[in-house]
Write a protein that holds these residues in place. Structure first.
Motif, mmCIF file in Angstrom:
data_model
loop_
_atom_site.group_PDB
_atom_site.id
_atom_site.type_symbol
_atom_site.label_atom_id
_atom_site.label_comp_id
_atom_site.label_asym_id
_atom_site.label_seq_id
_atom_site.Cartn_x
_atom_site.Cartn_y
_atom_site.Cartn_z
ATOM 1 N N GLU B 57 -13.631 8.015 -0.559
ATOM 2 C CA GLU B 57 -12.227 8.338 -0.815
ATOM 3 C C GLU B 57 -11.902 9.723 -0.253
ATOM 4 O OE1 GLU B 57 -9.334 7.424 -2.455
ATOM 5 O OE2 GLU B 57 -8.566 9.473 -2.657
ATOM 6 N N ASN B 58 -12.806 10.674 -0.476
ATOM 7 C CA ASN B 58 -12.555 12.028 0.007
ATOM 8 C C ASN B 58 -12.557 12.113 1.531
ATOM 9 O OD1 ASN B 58 -12.099 13.469 -2.343
ATOM 10 N ND2 ASN B 58 -13.410 15.131 -1.675
ATOM 11 N N LEU B 61 -9.232 11.998 3.256
ATOM 12 C CA LEU B 61 -8.235 13.067 3.160
ATOM 13 C C LEU B 61 -8.100 13.759 4.518
ATOM 14 C CD1 LEU B 61 -9.220 14.568 -0.295
ATOM 15 C CD2 LEU B 61 -7.258 13.139 0.223
ATOM 16 N N GLU B 63 -7.856 16.770 5.361
ATOM 17 C CA GLU B 63 -8.585 18.035 5.577
ATOM 18 C C GLU B 63 -10.086 17.822 5.750
ATOM 19 O OE1 GLU B 63 -6.860 17.313 2.903
ATOM 20 O OE2 GLU B 63 -5.447 18.882 2.325
ATOM 21 N N CYS B 217 -5.918 3.321 0.518
ATOM 22 C CA CYS B 217 -5.626 4.203 -0.612
ATOM 23 C C CYS B 217 -4.387 5.053 -0.447
ATOM 24 C CB CYS B 217 -6.806 5.120 -0.881
ATOM 25 S SG CYS B 217 -8.225 4.202 -1.391
ATOM 26 N N ARG B 218 -3.946 5.227 0.736
ATOM 27 C CA ARG B 218 -2.801 6.118 0.932
ATOM 28 C C ARG B 218 -1.561 5.290 1.167
ATOM 29 N NH1 ARG B 218 -4.207 10.699 -0.973
ATOM 30 N NH2 ARG B 218 -6.255 9.945 -1.534
ATOM 31 N N PHE C 240 -13.884 19.313 -5.278
ATOM 32 C CA PHE C 240 -13.821 17.858 -5.413
ATOM 33 C C PHE C 240 -12.415 17.413 -5.808
ATOM 34 C CE2 PHE C 240 -18.429 18.371 -6.379
ATOM 35 C CZ PHE C 240 -18.886 17.606 -5.339
ATOM 36 N N GLY C 256 -8.809 20.799 -0.132
ATOM 37 C CA GLY C 256 -9.362 19.536 0.326
ATOM 38 C C GLY C 256 -9.700 18.530 -0.753
ATOM 39 N N SER C 258 -8.939 16.104 -4.377
ATOM 40 C CA SER C 258 -7.894 15.190 -4.811
ATOM 41 C C SER C 258 -7.830 15.117 -6.331
ATOM 42 C CB SER C 258 -8.167 13.806 -4.217
ATOM 43 O OG SER C 258 -7.540 12.828 -5.008
ATOM 44 N N LEU C 261 -8.305 11.663 -7.861
ATOM 45 C CA LEU C 261 -9.653 11.106 -7.933
ATOM 46 C C LEU C 261 -10.216 11.279 -9.337
ATOM 47 C CD1 LEU C 261 -12.166 9.914 -6.657
ATOM 48 C CD2 LEU C 261 -12.782 12.191 -5.870
ATOM 49 N N ASN C 328 -0.722 5.426 -5.336
ATOM 50 C CA ASN C 328 -0.002 4.436 -4.544
ATOM 51 C C ASN C 328 0.783 3.509 -5.472
ATOM 52 O OD1 ASN C 328 0.782 2.219 -3.030
ATOM 53 N ND2 ASN C 328 -1.038 2.330 -1.715
ATOM 54 N N PHE C 331 -0.131 -0.158 -6.399
ATOM 55 C CA PHE C 331 -1.175 -0.469 -7.378
ATOM 56 C C PHE C 331 -0.548 -0.931 -8.697
ATOM 57 C CE2 PHE C 331 -4.807 2.442 -5.695
ATOM 58 C CZ PHE C 331 -4.814 1.723 -4.530
#
Lengths: 276, 219, 580
Positions: B57-58, B61, B63, B217-218, C240, C256, C258, C261, C328, C331
């Motif tokens: 998932e990361n 991103l 970045e 996911c986006r 993270f 960076g 989320s 998450l 999103n 979902f």
């Protein structure tokens, strides 16, 4: 035995309370009456189920209470009855869910004629940005927030006509759909106007949105509905919904990035002159 | 699907068979501990699965900057694989009732696992020397997290193995040695598998994964 | 062949002897269960007091100097976290799970007794770490029990230095404790059932605990991962969950990560957690109703299936906590559908409880009263869940008092009522005496009616749009004056309900010495724990030989049998048929 009376009384109390209580929705001020309708329908359906189950239980408790000579029946299962109950429940659930999904689809689909307004949340205040004449919001960088107003990029030409409202109050035009584009520079927040029914979180790092059409003039409170630190309950603002004339007057008073930058330039020149 | 058959039993109907036939109620200690281990490994699987999903998932991103491939890890992987091999050999010997040789190989496996741990720490040291800290970017954060958690599991395995070796060192109960060796082997192979998957994840050129997850996911 | 059960010869002759090995470093599942329950109750009392403090502020704002915004959020956070994890999860699984599993399936103990003991000591350690966070500089964390980053680790949130770190450490230790205990419960159920005890002959209590434990084992790793990553973000400065942000006037080094998450990880644990608390409650209530209505549980198979289906489905509904989180939005469709599907097996359970009462022979004992109160409360809480699960209806209600009312009804009050009912029910087995009836009735009526008075009107505050987790509503014009009066009334009800729990605690201790002596099976129940040779059961539970099971746990009021119950270890008579 008292329990039977109490259950019946609690059911009556709950039903009466639902109808009589002075506490209900605040009058709606946006085009989301579907949500209210769905909620009312859900309240009625669940209310009926609640009363039916509770009263049936009370009846069973009364009818099959222990007394001399009474004996329970042995009854492992009844497939037919279970099937009927399952089917009936499914129908009730579908009846609530299906319109819910239709309205949700509307909730997340922004109409083409919606104007964009950016909402910026920070601990513990609100700010707003309108895209200006070009209809585009200029690029921003969160870390630059202390360098340029709102962290706006100095090289993005779309930024210069952006209207910056560093104030807790935003005005909206009556009947004009608006897409609220949400951004946070620190922690999670949630933009919530109870009269609009709609809300959405502001998440640092990404841009979220919802849309709304104001249907009633007036001043409404914006509150933060996602815990954001010690000042959470003080993070408030106002939405003012106005007719076109008043709205345009207000709009004309707001400054664009270009105007602000020019003024700051003058300020800094003056400051430099004065200090000489 | 015996589970489905089980739960469609009608238990209120009297079963006139002898109770032993219905459910004997006998389970060997070995079978029980093995089930316990398998369940524990399922829990650990969920743990690493979630980390892997978070990692993927990361990577989606904007970045995200991928990790620079640490060459050293190839050697470490080889050490761990070798440890697994000796463990497997120990298991075979134990089954053939060669308890003394099996114990020796268990010790060797434990030593190899410790060497692997040392080598992992050394890899960390190298990275830190080059000023790649956990805080440098999420790719390194994930690297330290994954290797660290995996390492802790290896450490736990080695500790249990040493304790168990102490217990069976003077024991001539061949069954006990065989059971223990079997459990250790399962655990060792499992952690090797986890490591290979994690290593592969760290190595994948993120491009493909990126596009896939970005779409998923986006919005 | 070494049998899983302790060798018969061990029993009695050299069981644990000294006080220390018998009651402190004990490996006996019953002692460990009591240790779990005692510790959970102690920390639960702390959470109860915290809720009083919260209600003082909400009901009577600006009256108490010691409550400021920071401490208020600390009370909210610690109350929630303690109640959900350290009280309810620990009580149901560590407490009832430990006490009942071996007794109800006919085992001498858990299959890994040493691990079981370790589990308790790790749990105690986690509770101590948690409690110590009140006393460190900055105090306990005030980030809300959801601990959402970035807020939870940034200045501007109370306890963002030491409080949050201790909270995360405590959770991690708790999860280790839970895993050790959980492996035991599951493997014991799978491997140590006595002769004749098939899975489908187990009482529903065991089914509920069994499935809840499996769920816990698979769900807690998500919290474990999230907790460790959040701790890295706090301590090591990793990113993270933290994107590029500013805080309190300065740009931070983060970038960076989320925040969403974390929310996904948290609720991937958090939603199953709701059912981890609910399923043992479902199981226990099924048994209480059946025993005290002298009737077999209606639709046993459907009850088992519903437990299994709820357990499985609960892993794919987590994001219904996140409809307005900014994930999103598509979902929303998926999670609304799965969430409302899970209402089906839950509804079936409710129907079957009520249908068990139907044509029963209902004794209004204390456990029965609590079971009835549970059904009533749970129906309210379950139905309000249909509002929140139906994605678009959730939009105006999320983060308001409606949510607070809903989850307190469904996973606060309802499970706690089961805990009480279960304690009144199994107390005679654990102590050999009945609990005092008069005190029990006071406790029941105040708790049942009082909690309803607290949480039913609270839904309507949510309809107004009153947001939860607000230190002060001062100055909000959309809230009518009468809502403050209602809040004051709710607070008073909360104080009374809290005080009634002291009656219960007193009764708990008083009855150990002064309660009416009970025989081994005062409720005339069929399940195995009531058939032990001694009451309370001794170490090893079963005397010389294990019981043999011949029938399911619900042979009440069998046609053609004079007694209205037939214990599970009574052999089938020749020609016995129960075909419908």
């Amino acid at each position: 035995m008292i329990i039977i009376a109490i259950i019946i009384l609690l059911v009556i109390f709950s039903v009466v309370f639902s109808f009589m209580s002075p506490w209900g929705f605040v009058p709606i001020a946006a085009d989301w009456s579907e949500i209210d309708m769905l909620l009312d329908a859900t309240l009625v359906i669940t209310g009926v189920v609640f009363a039916a189950v509770a009263l049936f239980m009370a009846y069973a408790l009364y009818k099959y209470r222990n007394r001399a000579g009474h004996r329970a029946e042995f009854e492992p299962e009844n497939k037919r009855l279970e099937l009927i109950l399952t089917a009936a429940t499914s129908i009730g659930i579908i009846a609530m869910l299906a319109p819910g999904l239709v309205v949700w689809n509307k909730y997340i689909t922004v109409p083409d004629d919606a104007e964009t307004i950016e909402v910026i949340g920070q601990q513990w205040s609100w700010a707003f940005r309108l895209p200006g004449e070009d209809g585009r919001l200029g690029a921003v960088t969160t870390q630059d927030i202390y360098e340029t107003p709102f962290g706006l990029s100095a090289v993005d030409l779309a930024a210069y006509d952006d209207i910056l409202i560093d104030d807790n109050e935003i005005h909206l035009l009556l009947g004009q759909p608006v897409k609220m584009v949400l951004r946070s520079i620190d922690v999670l927040h949630d933009f919530y106007v109870p009269q609009f029914r709609a809300k959405m979180d502001l998440v640092p790092g990404i841009v979220t949105y919802f849309w709304v059409t104001p249907t009633r003039t007036g001043t409404f409170e914006i509150i933060c509905a996602e815990l954001c630190g010690v000042g959470h309950s003080e993070m408030r603002g106002y939405v003012v919904v106005e007719e076109e004339g008043a709205y345009n007057e207000w709009l004309a008073e707001q400054e664009t990035y270009a105007e602000l930058a020019a003024k700051e330039h003058i300020d800094s020149v003056e400051y430099a002159n004065n200090s000489e | 699907m015996s589970f489905l058959r089980h739960i469609s039993d009608k238990p209120w109907i009297p079963d006139h068979r002898p109770t032993v036939e219905i459910h004997s109620g006998m389970a060997t200690r070995a079978a029980t501990t093995k089930r316990g281990l398998v369940l524990f490994l399922s829990v650990v699987t969920v743990l690493f699965l979630l980390i892997s999903i978070a990692y993927l998932e990361n990577t989606s991103l904007p970045e995200w900057k991928p990790l620079r491939e640490p060459q050293l890890l190839w050697y470490n992987t080889a050490i761990l694989a070798f440890s697994s091999l000796t463990m497997q050999y120990a298991r075979m010997l134990a089954q053939k009732d060669n308890a003394i040789r099996a114990r020796q190989l268990l010790v060797i496996s434990a030593i190899l696992a410790v060497v692997f741990l040392y080598a992992q720490v050394f890899a960390w040291h190298e990275l830190l020397q080059q000023r790649f800290f956990a805080s440098t970017n999420p790719a390194y954060a994930f690297f330290y997290l994954m290797t660290g958690l995996h390492g802790i599991h290896i450490l736990g395995g080695v500790s249990v193995l040493i304790l168990a070796l102490g217990k069976i060192s003077n024991d001539n109960n061949l069954d006990a040695v065989a059971d223990m060796t079997r459990l250790c082997a399962i655990y060792w192979h499992y952690l090797l598998l986890v490591w290979v998957v994690l290593f592969a994840l760290l190595l994948v050129d993120n491009y493909m994964v990126n596009t896939f997850w970005y779409g998923m996911c986006r919005s | 062949m070494v049998s899983t059960n302790i060798d018969d010869s061990e029993v009695g002759s050299h069981g644990p002897q000294s006080f220390l090995t018998k009651y402190v470093w004990s490996q006996d599942h019953k002692v460990i269960a009591i240790q779990y329950m005692g510790t959970a109750t102690a920390i639960g009392l702390v959470a109860l007091v915290l809720s009083w403090f919260m209600r003082l502020q909400i009901g009577f704002p600006d009256t108490f100097d010691f409550i400021d915004s920071s401490s208020y959020y600390q009370y909210v956070t610690m109350h929630g976290m303690i109640m959900v994890i350290y009280l309810l999860t620990a009580f149901f699984l560590g407490g009832f799970g430990n006490y009942l599993i071996p007794l109800m399936i006919g085992a001498r103990d858990m299959v890994f007794p040493y691990l079981n003991m370790l589990s308790y000591w790790f749990y105690l350690l986690s509770v101590i770490i948690l409690a110590s966070s009140f006393f460190v500089p900055g105090g306990a964390t005030g980030a809300g029990w959801t601990l959402y980053p970035p807020q939870s680790i940034l200045e501007g949130t109370p306890g963002s230095d030491w409080g949050i770190i201790l909270m995360l450490v405590s959770l991690i230790v708790f999860i280790i404790a839970f895993t050790m205990g959980g492996l035991n419960y599951v493997i014991t159920v799978l491997q140590a059932r006595t002769e004749g005890m098939t899975m489908m002959r187990m009482p529903l209590t065991i089914w509920g605990i069994f499935v809840a434990t499996i769920m816990g084992l698979l769900a807690f790793p998500a919290l474990f991962v999230g907790g460790i990553m959040l701790m890295f973000d706090k301590v090591l400065g990793t990113s993270f969950f933290i994107p590029a942000i500013v805080s309190m006037g300065e740009s931070l080094e983060y970038g960076g990560g989320s925040p969403l998450l974390f929310q996904h990880l948290f609720w991937f644990f958090g939603h199953p957690e709701v059912y981890i608390v609910a399923l043992p409650g479902f199981g226990i209530v099924s048994d209480l109703i059946s025993i005290h209505a002298r009737k077999n549980i209606f639709g046993y198979r459907q009850m088992v299936w519903a437990i299994v289906v709820i357990g499985a489905l609960s892993f794919i509904v987590w994001a219904h906590h996140m409809y307005v989180s900014g994930m999103n939005p598509y979902f929303g469709f998926f999670f609304a559908v799965t969430t409302l599907i899970i209402a089906l097996p839950t509804a079936i359970k409710v129907y079957n409880w009520v249908l068990t009462l139907w044509r029963g022979n209902i004794h209004f004992t204390l456990p029965m009263l609590f079971a009835i109160a549970f059904i009533f409360t749970f129906v309210v809480g379950g139905l309000t869940g249909l509002f929140l699960g139906n994605v678009v209806v959730d939009v105006p209600l999320s983060d308001t008092y409606f949510v607070v009312a809903h989850f307190h009804m469904v996973m606060g009050v309802a499970p706690v009522l089961v805990v009480f009912g279960a304690i009144y029910h199994w107390y005679p087995k654990a102590t050999g005496r009945m609990m005092n009836q008069a005190m029990g009735h006071i406790h029941f009526w105040v708790t049942f009616i009082g909690t309803y008075a607290i949480f039913f009107p609270m839904h309507f505050l949510g309809f107004i749009g009153m947001p939860r987790r607000y230190f002060s509503f001062e100055g909000l014009e959309f809230i009518p004056e009468s809502a403050y009066t209602l809040n004051a009334a709710i607070s008073i009800a909360a104080f009374i309900v809290g005080a009634a729990q002291m009656v219960f605690l007193f009764n708990l201790f008083w009855s150990i010495r002064h309660g009416k002596p009970a025989n081994g099976n005062p409720w005339r129940a069929t399940s195995l724990e009531w058939q032990t040779p001694q009451t309370p059961p001794v170490h090893g539970n079963w005397g010389a030989s294990l019981p043999v099971v011949h029938r399911w746990a619900y042979d009440y009021s069998l046609p053609g049998v004079e007694a209205d119950f037939v214990p599970q270890n009574v052999p089938i008579t020749e020609g016995e048929t129960n075909e419908q």
